[in-house]
Design an enzyme around this catalytic site. Structure first.
Site, PDB file in Angstrom:
ATOM      1  N   THR A 106       0.806  -1.213   0.000  1.00 18.76           N
ATOM      2  CA  THR A 106       0.000   0.000   0.000  1.00 18.76           C
ATOM      3  C   THR A 106       0.842   1.268   0.000  1.00 18.76           C
ATOM      4  O   THR A 106       1.956   1.270   0.534  1.00 18.76           O
ATOM      5  CB  THR A 106      -0.914   0.018   1.248  1.00 18.76           C
ATOM      6  OG1 THR A 106      -1.487   1.319   1.426  1.00 18.76           O
ATOM      7  CG2 THR A 106      -0.136  -0.308   2.518  1.00 18.76           C
ATOM      8  N   GLU A 108       0.294   3.597   1.832  1.00 16.23           N
ATOM      9  CA  GLU A 108       0.392   4.023   3.235  1.00 16.23           C
ATOM     10  C   GLU A 108       1.755   3.656   3.836  1.00 16.23           C
ATOM     11  O   GLU A 108       2.119   4.165   4.900  1.00 16.23           O
ATOM     12  CB  GLU A 108      -0.738   3.399   4.065  1.00 16.23           C
ATOM     13  CG  GLU A 108      -2.110   3.989   3.784  1.00 16.23           C
ATOM     14  CD  GLU A 108      -2.296   5.404   4.331  1.00 16.23           C
ATOM     15  OE1 GLU A 108      -1.698   5.735   5.376  1.00 16.23           O
ATOM     16  OE2 GLU A 108      -3.028   6.189   3.699  1.00 16.23           O
ATOM     17  N   TYR A 130      -2.081   0.477  10.650  1.00 14.26           N
ATOM     18  CA  TYR A 130      -2.290  -0.199   9.357  1.00 14.26           C
ATOM     19  C   TYR A 130      -0.995  -0.184   8.541  1.00 14.26           C
ATOM     20  O   TYR A 130      -0.535  -1.209   8.045  1.00 14.26           O
ATOM     21  CB  TYR A 130      -3.420   0.494   8.591  1.00 14.26           C
ATOM     22  CG  TYR A 130      -3.547   0.054   7.150  1.00 14.26           C
ATOM     23  CD1 TYR A 130      -4.143  -1.171   6.823  1.00 14.26           C
ATOM     24  CD2 TYR A 130      -3.077   0.859   6.110  1.00 14.26           C
ATOM     25  CE1 TYR A 130      -4.255  -1.581   5.501  1.00 14.26           C
ATOM     26  CE2 TYR A 130      -3.196   0.453   4.784  1.00 14.26           C
ATOM     27  CZ  TYR A 130      -3.776  -0.765   4.488  1.00 14.26           C
ATOM     28  OH  TYR A 130      -3.879  -1.164   3.174  1.00 14.26           O
ATOM     29  N   LYS A 134       1.349  -3.408   7.508  1.00 13.33           N
ATOM     30  CA  LYS A 134       1.618  -3.677   6.091  1.00 13.33           C
ATOM     31  C   LYS A 134       3.118  -3.642   5.792  1.00 13.33           C
ATOM     32  O   LYS A 134       3.584  -4.279   4.837  1.00 13.33           O
ATOM     33  CB  LYS A 134       0.881  -2.664   5.207  1.00 13.33           C
ATOM     34  CG  LYS A 134      -0.616  -2.944   5.063  1.00 13.33           C
ATOM     35  CD  LYS A 134      -0.873  -4.133   4.154  1.00 13.33           C
ATOM     36  CE  LYS A 134      -2.327  -4.223   3.724  1.00 13.33           C
ATOM     37  NZ  LYS A 134      -2.563  -5.316   2.758  1.00 13.33           N
TER      38      LYS A 134
END
Length: 323
Positions: A106, A108, A130, A134
């Site tokens: 991601t 992010e 999150y 990840k």
């Protein structure tokens, strides 16, 4: 295609219902669903051993960034350790040499961005539980690739949207609310940081990129993005423009409101509860590597994406106002 579905007391297959051979009776055709969970390694081994897949796409996650602050441990368990469980299951089933593995990484991961735009070599700086979970998943995939020669890749996908996006994600929240306002079912809705900027693409384009990554000769990680940046504010304006309303912004910070120029009604307010404890202000991807090596490029423009989402929600709310 085989999929894993979590057991729930209510049906949670709404977004894939149309893929059943008989959607009314949930009769399976080319899609077969297995009960399973990324927190349960036994079931993962059992399913992989039974199916013996040639490709595995790990798209399972607690994927809401804001909610990951409230469910931090669960997010780590599913998004981080869950990926390890899947990789270990491949190894346990003796499929290291026959399976190709895709990990949904991601944008992010970049979080507090260290360079603009972000590419495969940009340093990571996650800004949420999150993103941190990840990041573990990203590196454990690299580790299995290097340690066991597994064909495993990370697709570092920037925000990808569609009418099937979950209703508590900002893009879908906007398109749903605008549709309801258009149909007279709602007057006003609240958002968080209007100035967060994202690189938004269409999920259809990005899924093609996932598949292309597994069709290459050598496993490599790729950034998938449009290279275009738009703010939440802009998404709101374009959504309203599509239903013939012009939004004018008044006030500042938490007191800011979006007013309809034509009617004078306030349709958008700001609520601090939607802000994240640590914000990711700006994401912009550089997909040069994917363009060159996968011959991939995004086809759906930002304007087309916004229109498609608003049109789909107008249709949905017209048929089912409680959807």
């Amino acid at each position: 295609v085989h999929g894993i579905v979590r057991r729930s007391s209510s049906f949670n297959t709404g977004r894939i219902e149309h893929l059943y051979k008989n959607p009314q009776a949930h009769i399976e055709g080319n899609m077969k669903l297995h009960y399973g969970d990324l927190t349960d390694s036994t079931c993962l081994v059992k399913i992989i051993n039974e199916v013996k897949p040639s490709e595995i796409y790990n798209l399972g996650a607690q994927s809401h960034v804001k909610i990951s602050f409230d469910l931090a441990e669960y997010t780590a368990d599913v998004d981080g350790v869950g990926t390890l469980r899947l990789l270990d299951a491949i190894k346990t089933c003796g499929l290291i040499n026959s399976v190709k593995f895709y990990q949904a990484s991601t944008s992010e991961l970049f979080g507090k961005v260290q360079e603009i735009p972000q590419k495969e070599t940009t340093p990571f700086y996650p800004r949420s539980p999150y993103g941190a979970a990840k990041l573990y998943a990203y590196w454990i995939v690299v580790n299995f690739r290097e340690a066991y020669n597994l064909f495993a890749v990370n697709g570092i996908l920037f925000n990808h949207e569609s009418p099937r996006r979950g209703s508590n994600f900002v893009t879908r929240k906007i398109s749903r609310s605008v549709a309801k306002i258009h149909l007279g079912q709602l007057d006003c809705f609240s958002l968080g940081n209007l100035d967060a900027k994202r690189d938004w693409g269409h999920a259809r384009d990005y899924v093609e990129a996932m598949w292309l990554m597994l069709q290459t000769d050598e496993p490599e990680d790729f950034v998938i993005a449009t290279g275009e940046v738009h703010s939440v504010r802009e998404f709101v304006e374009k959504s309203f423009r599509h239903i013939g309303k012009t939004i004018v912004w008044e006030g500042k910070n938490e007191n800011e409101v979006g007013r309809c120029k034509e009617t004078g009604k306030i349709h958008v307010t700001v609520n601090h509860k939607y802000y994240r404890p640590t914000e990711v202000d700006f994401l912009q991807g550089d997909c040069t590597k994917a363009r060159q090596k996968l011959n991939w490029k995004p086809r759906v423009t930002f304007d087309e994406l916004v229109r498609e989402m608003v049109d789909a929600d107008v249709e949905l709310m017209r048929n089912n106002p409680n959807a």
